[in-house]
Write an enzyme that holds these catalytic residues in place. Structure first.
Site, PDB file in Angstrom:
ATOM      1  N   ASP A 146       0.784  -1.163  -0.202  1.00  0.00           N
ATOM      2  CA  ASP A 146      -0.012  -0.080  -0.234  1.00  0.00           C
ATOM      3  C   ASP A 146       0.354   1.139  -0.289  1.00  0.00           C
ATOM      4  O   ASP A 146       2.273   1.229   0.233  1.00  0.00           O
ATOM      5  CB  ASP A 146      -0.970  -0.430   1.294  1.00  0.00           C
TER       6      ASP A 146
ATOM      7  N   TYR B 274      -1.204   8.935  -2.301  1.00  0.00           N
ATOM      8  CA  TYR B 274      -0.704   8.325  -3.531  1.00  0.00           C
ATOM      9  C   TYR B 274      -2.001   9.079  -4.245  1.00  0.00           C
ATOM     10  O   TYR B 274      -2.268   9.437  -5.565  1.00  0.00           O
ATOM     11  CB  TYR B 274      -0.816   6.884  -3.904  1.00  0.00           C
ATOM     12  N   GLY B 275      -3.008   8.683  -3.314  1.00  0.00           N
ATOM     13  CA  GLY B 275      -4.093   9.131  -3.493  1.00  0.00           C
ATOM     14  C   GLY B 275      -4.518  10.237  -4.900  1.00  0.00           C
ATOM     15  O   GLY B 275      -5.471  11.639  -5.907  1.00  0.00           O
TER      16      GLY B 275
ATOM     17  N   THR C 191      -5.922   3.500  -4.381  1.00  0.00           N
ATOM     18  CA  THR C 191      -5.402   4.055  -6.186  1.00  0.00           C
ATOM     19  C   THR C 191      -4.626   3.311  -6.429  1.00  0.00           C
ATOM     20  O   THR C 191      -4.712   3.757  -7.991  1.00  0.00           O
ATOM     21  CB  THR C 191      -4.425   5.441  -5.300  1.00  0.00           C
TER      22      THR C 191
ATOM     23  N   GLU D 261      -4.624   8.963   9.308  1.00  0.00           N
ATOM     24  CA  GLU D 261      -3.481   9.419   9.313  1.00  0.00           C
ATOM     25  C   GLU D 261      -2.992  10.183  11.075  1.00  0.00           C
ATOM     26  O   GLU D 261      -1.846   9.916  11.219  1.00  0.00           O
ATOM     27  CB  GLU D 261      -1.946   9.872   8.723  1.00  0.00           C
TER      28      GLU D 261
ATOM     29  N   THR E 214      -8.277   1.711   1.483  1.00  0.00           N
ATOM     30  CA  THR E 214      -8.611   1.414   2.936  1.00  0.00           C
ATOM     31  C   THR E 214      -7.733   1.892   3.865  1.00  0.00           C
ATOM     32  O   THR E 214      -7.631   1.374   4.787  1.00  0.00           O
ATOM     33  CB  THR E 214      -6.910   0.109   2.261  1.00  0.00           C
TER      34      THR E 214
HETATM   35  N1  DGL Z   1      -4.466   3.258   0.548  1.00  0.00           N
HETATM   36  C1  DGL Z   1      -5.000   4.549  -0.344  1.00  0.00           C
HETATM   37  C2  DGL Z   1      -5.715   3.510  -1.788  1.00  0.00           C
HETATM   38  O1  DGL Z   1      -6.377   2.703  -0.742  1.00  0.00           O
HETATM   39  C3  DGL Z   1      -4.736   5.895  -0.412  1.00  0.00           C
HETATM   40  C4  DGL Z   1      -4.274   6.095   0.801  1.00  0.00           C
HETATM   41  C5  DGL Z   1      -3.121   7.727  -0.408  1.00  0.00           C
HETATM   42  O2  DGL Z   1      -3.786   8.571  -0.772  1.00  0.00           O
HETATM   43  O3  DGL Z   1      -2.045   6.998  -0.731  1.00  0.00           O
HETATM   44  O4  DGL Z   1      -6.154   4.377  -2.025  1.00  0.00           O
END
Ligand code: DGL
Length: 270
Positions: free
Chosen positions: A10, A42-43, A75, A152, A187
């Site tokens: 992740d 990452y989003g 993502t 977070e 997640t």
């Molecule tokens: N855990 C990432 C997801 O499921 C979201 C967190 C992020 O933006 O990195 O999309």
């Protein structure tokens, strides 16, 4: 029987909600988890950047002897699944297809909501997957970029006015159209299940994408006669930023202490 490990990754800690479900469903499995805490979130990133990061994450996991990979990041699953699957030597499970199957089975009205990161919503991956399954389903997708940083920060519990205000404002359009099923497409979001459930009401079913991916991985391994089915499995955690920070927050997502080693890796090498 196959005693090799399952690799899970992740952008950070959110994927640990999927690890929690993998351990519940398959306690004998060994799991290697990588959380890219140096580059989370990452989003909001472009598909090109996501693909570059996800390929490095996969290359790191591929340095272990694995029998399967779970992309425990909404993502990455929505933006990079096809490429990662094509490039991987082992089966790769993303969160989209399993979650879509579950939501389609749960809905009675045919109106389904999706809450996810900006990049997941922009990808259109959920709409395409729902259309393939049943073109009559109505999908209402919504980006909720403040959810991840608030989780977070540990601002995820009922009674916290900040998260309750943000959730009420974000989810108002989904309440308005009257969805009866809501896919928590990131997640991190299972930690907000109580707050989101409180806003949407008890009649709306929530779909935890990490849990659905864990179920799909179990089904896939069972069909290939590749479950470990022996003794108690272990989890090894790797993170691209400081291990002490990972360990501090991991229990919140995992529902238990991150027993065992947490090691920092230089993901830029991969
Ligand atoms: N855990 C990432 C997801 O499921 C979201 C967190 C992020 O933006 O990195 O999309």
């Amino acid at each position: 029987m196959d005693t090799r490990s399952i690799g899970v990754f992740d952008s950070g800690l959110g994927g640990l909600t999927a690890v929690r479900q993998l351990r519940r469903l398959m306690p004998s499995e060994n799991i290697i988890y990588f959380g890219d805490t140096a580059r989370v979130p990452y989003g909001n990133r472009s598909r090109e950047t996501l693909l570059q990061y996800a390929r490095q994450d996969m290359r790191f996991l591929s340095s272990f002897d694995l029998k399967a990979v779970v992309i425990a990041c909404g993502t990455v699953s929505t933006n990079c699944l096809e490429e990662l699957r094509a490039e991987s030597g082992v089966p790769v499970t993303g969160v989209v297809e399993p979650a879509v199957e579950r939501a389609a089975a749960l809905t009675r009205s045919g109106k389904i909501g999706l809450a996810a990161t900006r990049a997941s919503v922009a990808s259109g991956a959920y709409e395409r997957a729902f259309r393939r399954l049943d073109p009559a389903l109505e999908v209402h997708a919504l980006a909720c970029p403040l959810f991840v940083p608030l989780v977070e920060e540990g601002r995820c519990r009922p009674g916290d006015t900040v998260i309750e205000t943000v959730a009420a404002e974000y989810l108002a359009p989904l309440k308005e159209v009257g969805v009866d099923t809501l896919v928590l497409g990131c997640t991190h979001y299972p930690l907000l299940a109580e707050v989101i459930g409180g806003v949407m009401g008890p009649e709306v079913s929530l779909v935890d994408v990490g849990a659905e991916a864990a179920r799909a991985c179990r089904d896939l391994l069972a069909a290939a006669d590749a479950l470990a089915n022996r003794g108690e499995g272990s989890v090894r955690f790797y993170t691209s930023d400081r291990a002490v920070n990972f360990r501090r927050l991991a229990a919140l997502f995992l529902g238990e202490e991150a027993a065992g080693a947490v090691e920092q890796v230089d993901i830029f090498q991969y």
